[in-house]
Design a protein around this motif. Structure first.
Motif, PDB file in Angstrom:
ATOM      1  N   THR B 513       0.828  -1.316  -0.521  1.00  0.00           N
ATOM      2  CA  THR B 513       0.420  -0.052   0.185  1.00  0.00           C
ATOM      3  C   THR B 513       0.831   1.246  -0.287  1.00  0.00           C
ATOM      4  O   THR B 513       1.486   1.459   0.870  1.00  0.00           O
ATOM      5  N   GLN B 542       3.253   5.303   3.128  1.00  0.00           N
ATOM      6  CA  GLN B 542       2.858   4.647   4.394  1.00  0.00           C
ATOM      7  C   GLN B 542       3.056   2.937   3.792  1.00  0.00           C
ATOM      8  O   GLN B 542       2.482   2.630   2.278  1.00  0.00           O
ATOM      9  N   GLN B 543       4.356   2.236   4.039  1.00  0.00           N
ATOM     10  CA  GLN B 543       4.390   0.830   3.737  1.00  0.00           C
ATOM     11  C   GLN B 543       4.647  -0.243   4.634  1.00  0.00           C
ATOM     12  O   GLN B 543       5.160   0.173   5.824  1.00  0.00           O
ATOM     13  N   ASN B 544       4.025  -1.517   4.230  1.00  0.00           N
ATOM     14  CA  ASN B 544       3.684  -1.780   5.786  1.00  0.00           C
ATOM     15  C   ASN B 544       5.467  -2.628   5.305  1.00  0.00           C
ATOM     16  O   ASN B 544       6.000  -3.513   4.756  1.00  0.00           O
ATOM     17  N   THR B 548       5.041  -5.400  10.244  1.00  0.00           N
ATOM     18  CA  THR B 548       3.433  -5.647   9.500  1.00  0.00           C
ATOM     19  C   THR B 548       2.397  -6.246   8.453  1.00  0.00           C
ATOM     20  O   THR B 548       1.814  -6.096   8.775  1.00  0.00           O
ATOM     21  N   ARG B 549       3.656  -6.316   8.138  1.00  0.00           N
ATOM     22  CA  ARG B 549       2.513  -7.276   6.777  1.00  0.00           C
ATOM     23  C   ARG B 549       2.511  -8.932   7.811  1.00  0.00           C
ATOM     24  O   ARG B 549       1.106  -8.912   7.195  1.00  0.00           O
ATOM     25  N   ASP B 552      -1.130  -8.481   9.965  1.00  0.00           N
ATOM     26  CA  ASP B 552      -1.864  -7.592   8.819  1.00  0.00           C
ATOM     27  C   ASP B 552      -2.648  -9.235   8.342  1.00  0.00           C
ATOM     28  O   ASP B 552      -3.747  -9.318   8.807  1.00  0.00           O
ATOM     29  N   ASN B 606       5.815   1.985  12.441  1.00  0.00           N
ATOM     30  CA  ASN B 606       4.955   1.565  11.124  1.00  0.00           C
ATOM     31  C   ASN B 606       3.718   0.646  11.778  1.00  0.00           C
ATOM     32  O   ASN B 606       2.573   0.641  10.951  1.00  0.00           O
ATOM     33  N   LEU B 607       3.656   0.389  12.538  1.00  0.00           N
ATOM     34  CA  LEU B 607       2.516  -0.565  13.176  1.00  0.00           C
ATOM     35  C   LEU B 607       1.423   0.417  13.780  1.00  0.00           C
ATOM     36  O   LEU B 607       0.499   0.376  13.421  1.00  0.00           O
ATOM     37  N   ASP B 609       0.709   3.563  12.822  1.00  0.00           N
ATOM     38  CA  ASP B 609       0.028   4.292  11.088  1.00  0.00           C
ATOM     39  C   ASP B 609      -0.257   3.652  10.622  1.00  0.00           C
ATOM     40  O   ASP B 609      -1.219   3.374   9.968  1.00  0.00           O
ATOM     41  N   TYR B 610      -0.686   1.933  10.925  1.00  0.00           N
ATOM     42  CA  TYR B 610      -1.070   1.227   9.898  1.00  0.00           C
ATOM     43  C   TYR B 610      -2.811   0.667  11.107  1.00  0.00           C
ATOM     44  O   TYR B 610      -3.324   0.903  10.195  1.00  0.00           O
ATOM     45  N   LYS B 614      -7.871   1.954  10.926  1.00  0.00           N
ATOM     46  CA  LYS B 614      -9.016   0.978  11.741  1.00  0.00           C
ATOM     47  C   LYS B 614      -9.220   1.157  12.592  1.00  0.00           C
ATOM     48  O   LYS B 614      -8.782   0.933  14.238  1.00  0.00           O
TER      49      LYS B 614
END
Lengths: 195, 642
Positions: B513, B542-544, B548-549, B552, B606-607, B609-610, B614
């Motif tokens: 993303t 914004q890159q996982n 983070t991936r 997810d 990063n987490l 931001d992810y 949500k």
């Protein structure tokens, strides 16, 4: 230089069977050890499968060198080492191990054997001894000693050389032609190997 | 009282809040602490060891301790005078040394009464040692309470925690990955990690579903943690997961997901140069347990003998939850931070002027008709100005603090050209085409310290699909050595990569993303304190990151070859065997990501931001140790030594 695994296998008609193996994975981190061991077992089997009977080969796989010897009677051995380990010593080791193995384990057990059923215990000690090639292999030791002797001999000859010249030129026994011949021979044989 | 409890529980899983509540209860003689209770608190002494100190200091300020009645707080292993009419609250690890000292205190009759709290559970035999000492000192009645607190972890943010600080070498990345480790040593390391994680879940009041990858340290932690939770749940008498500790009711309606990840799936992120405020502070300054230590050079001193060289003043700042600026901007890209400090300063000056104006008007009282008629109006204004003075003072304090911190960070960015490194690494990690040659950056004497160059090269090496050819590698090695780098870390990374290739599927840094986070609006004007000339205004995509991936996939129950064969543990299930088939098919609302082997603020951010986008979902981030790139490279270097 390092040895990682030593295994004995049987190259059957349809598949290759692992008979016995020893490993030294102490240079890998704790959680890598079992994967590395599996990788080596797998690689050993694959290499034997792809090698013909009565052949010797060294195969480079990533950082490792796999040395394989398949005998005419289908008994095979694989040593996995790093790239520094001398291949001559690796093959000597294989020869020795397979010889010993065939004396201790009946031929009839080879096609259907597995590490649990085969009774041969020499692999671990061979693997650990051969970690240092000089100590383990007498030939390497002699070769090394010879290398040293060679140097000594050479020096000795050279230091003798002048005296010889004097002796030859002063000799009244050797004819003029012999002396000439000696001088020419000396010039041509300036790098005489003493063996 | 019940209402307050319900409200606290309903507030989404803030581990900081829960641990603070537990600490306050302990300090209140293990009776739940109620705010706004009338009457003076009972005066008491707090005795702690270094572990206890590290746990308390990010959560409670000295003032808050005083509000709870702590008049004096002392280290266990220090010379302490008797204070016979005051109760003492102890908060220490149950080690042999500590127990001995406590017994000594009992024999020496130091305090009126003793409340003994152990950070992690004390063994039966050690408990007996204390009992015997108390008996011998005729002090049994004085030992009022003995508690296992299960607080053996350090909370740094509402949603972030680390295991420990004092003994972090025991559970460091190096400790877990060094080759010369025996089985028993590894058991000790793992048990230490599991003990803290267990305490974490007791404090959180929840039993998680556990997922982990196979064949790694994370798996070993998962197996042991599952076992420990399982045993505790089955122990009807002593279970820590029933009744009170759960707070009002269960942890929302669903149980949280715990994802145990091994550091080795991603070694590039800990080396990455970063661009957000908190991560930058951690990377380039001395930042530790929420405290940043700065060295400031004061001006030249003139003496008769001539000017003396600059003296460096040391200043420390605590970056806390009440620091509104920090809370708002700790995840912001740095240029935005600089801009915001400027804005705060301008707004402060305007308010300060307003107060000055009102004060001077009051001074004119009686002389100016207009002033008199404005009086009642002004009284109201002045009252409000006066009441906002503490706010103004606080605002000024924060502005000064962040001006100093941001300036220190900016100096590093400019001197080392960190923006260049950040941008280049982002390109490498997302497999975008590179516009500059790597060799050029390494050989450039003006860009970065030798360590910066090594970090960059390692990221390149780690992310490369194909390892560089022998010839290319020699070229790079020469350039790095010429630039002053030590090549040991590379040695380790080579081995790591060879193994990773052999054992598992490659992980990529994917750009699944990519949405731009908004362009920064203005270029810094020269009137600003922060002259960002020559520093790029970089957009953060914004890159996982890998962690983070993975989260997810597991949280949203997505199928993916990377995570499909992760193990599944449910300590509440009757059958002990795990299966890889998750029984629960619904996505999770709450998750805890724990990295075995160490983590950092970049991953944390990063987490954060992810999960921002949500609704209703929460993530907590934890790691066995928190290191910046300098500390991590040092460990890699030790591992790469032959």
């Amino acid at each position: 230089m390092k040895l990682y695994s030593l295994s004995v296998l049987y190259k059957g008609e349809s598949k290759t069977v692992l008979l016995k193996a020893a490993y030294d994975v102490s240079s890998f981190s704790f959680f890598q050890r079992s994967s590395v061991q599996e990788f080596m077992t797998f690689t050993s089997q694959l290499i034997v499968e792809r090698s013909g009977k009565g052949s010797r080969a060294s195969v480079k796989e990533q950082e490792y060198l796999c040395h394989v010897y398949v005998r005419n009677d289908s008994l095979a051995g694989v040593v996995i080492a790093d790239s520094e380990y001398p291949s001559r010593v690796a093959f000597t080791l294989l020869e020795k191990v397979l010889d010993e193995f065939s004396k201790q384990v009946d031929r009839i057990d080879w096609p259907t054997g597995s590490p649990d059923t085969i009774k041969y215990t020499g692999l671990d000690s061979h693997l650990s001894r051969y970690q240092n090639p000089r100590e383990a292999d007498p030939m390497t030791k002699v070769q090394a000693e010879l290398d040293e002797t060679k140097i000594i001999l050479h020096n000795t000859m050279e230091s003798i050389g002048e005296k010889l010249d004097d002796l030859v030129s002063k000799s009244e026994v050797l004819g003029i032609q012999s002396k000439a011949f000696y001088k020419t021979a000396r010039k041509q044989n300036s790098c005489c190997a003493i063996m | 009282m019940v209402g307050a409890k319900m409200a606290a529980a309903a507030a989404a899983a803030s581990i900081r809040e829960r641990q603070t509540v537990a600490l306050k209860r302990m300090l209140n003689f293990n009776v739940p602490h109620v705010k706004n209770s009338t009457g003076e608190p009972v005066w008491k002494v707090l005795i702690y060891d270094r572990f206890g100190q590290d746990i308390i200091s990010p959560l409670l300020s000295v003032k808050e301790l005083r509000d709870m009645g702590i008049t004096l707080h002392l280290l266990l292993h220090s010379d302490r005078d008797p204070i016979p009419d005051v109760p003492a609250v102890y908060f220490v690890m149950p080690t042999e040394e500590n127990i001995d000292r406590m017994c000594q205190d009992l024999r020496n009759q130091l305090y009126e009464s003793y409340y003994l709290n152990f950070i992690s559970a004390i063994s039966r035999s050690k408990l007996e040692d204390i009992a015997n000492a108390a008996l011998a000192a005729s002090a049994v009645t004085q030992v009022a309470k003995v508690f296992d607190q299960y607080l053996n972890f350090i909370t740094l943010e509402d949603d972030m925690f680390v295991l420990c600080n004092q003994n972090k070498e025991l559970v460091s990345y190096r400790a877990i990955n060094r080759p010369d480790i025996t089985d028993t040593e590894m058991e000790t390391v793992m048990d230490t990690i599991v003990d803290s994680l267990f305490c974490f879940f007791v404090t959180l009041g929840a039993v998680p579903i556990i997922r982990c990858s196979r064949g790694t340290a994370a798996e070993m932690v998962a197996v042991k943690l599952d076992k420990k939770l399982r045993e505790n749940l089955r122990d009807a008498r002593n279970s820590l997961f029933t009744g009170d500790t759960l707070g009002a009711g269960q942890f929302s309606f669903q149980r949280p997901l715990l994802v145990l990840i091994d550091r080795n799936i991603d070694l590039a992120t800990p080396l990455h140069h970063t661009w957000t405020y908190q991560a930058l502070v951690h990377d380039v300054l001395d930042f530790h347990l929420n405290r940043v230590n700065l060295e400031e050079s004061s001006g030249m001193e003139n003496s008769p003998a001539g000017a003396r060289p600059k003296r460096k003043n040391k200043k420390s700042y605590d970056l806390t939850p009440v620091d509104k600026f920090w809370q708002k901007h700790k995840g912001s890209p740095f240029p935005e931070v600089a801009e915001s400090v400027q804005q705060e300063l301008e707004s402060y000056r305007a308010q300060e002027d307003e107060v000055k104006r009102l004060k001077s008007i009051m001074g004119l009282e009686g002389e100016d008709e207009g002033a008199i008629s404005m009086l009642s109006d002004n009284t109201a204004k002045l009252t409000s100005a006066v009441s906002s003075l503490p706010e103004l003072l606080e605002k000024k304090r924060l502005i000064d603090l962040h001006t100093n911190v941001a300036t220190a960070v900016l100096e590093h960015i400019k001197a080392r050209k960190l923006d260049v490194y950040f941008e280049y690494e982002e390109k490498i990690m997302s497999k975008t085409t590179l516009d500059k040659s790597l060799l050029d950056i390494i050989s450039d004497p003006d860009a970065g310290t030798p360590e910066d160059k090594m970090r960059l090269f390692l990221i390149y090496y780690i992310s490369a699909q194909q390892a560089p050819s022998e010839a290319d590698l020699e070229q790079y090695k020469k350039a790095l050595t010429d630039a002053g780098c030590n090549l040991n870390p590379l040695q380790y990374i080579k081995q790591w990569k060879a193994f990773a290739k052999m054992a598992s599927a490659p992980t990529s840094y994917g750009n699944t993303t990519t949405k731009p986070m908004g362009l920064l609006s203005r270029v810094m004007n020269t009137g600003s304190q922060f002259v960002m000339e020559g520093v790029k205004n970089l957009v953060l995509k914004q890159q996982n990151l890998p962690v983070t991936r993975i989260l997810d996939n597991l949280m949203e129950m997505k199928s993916n070859p990377e995570t499909d064969d992760y193990r599944y543990f449910d300590p509440k299930m009757l059958r002990g065997n795990d299966s890889s088939v998750p029984r629960n098919k619904n996505p999770f609302q709450e998750a805890i990501v724990f990295v075995v082997g160490g983590g950092n603020y970049i991953e944390y951010q990063n987490l954060v931001d992810y999960i921002k986008g949500k609704q209703g979902k929460h993530i907590l981030y934890g790691c066995s140790e928190l290191f910046n790139a300098t500390q991590f490279i040092k460990q890699l270097s030790q591992l790469g030594q032959k």
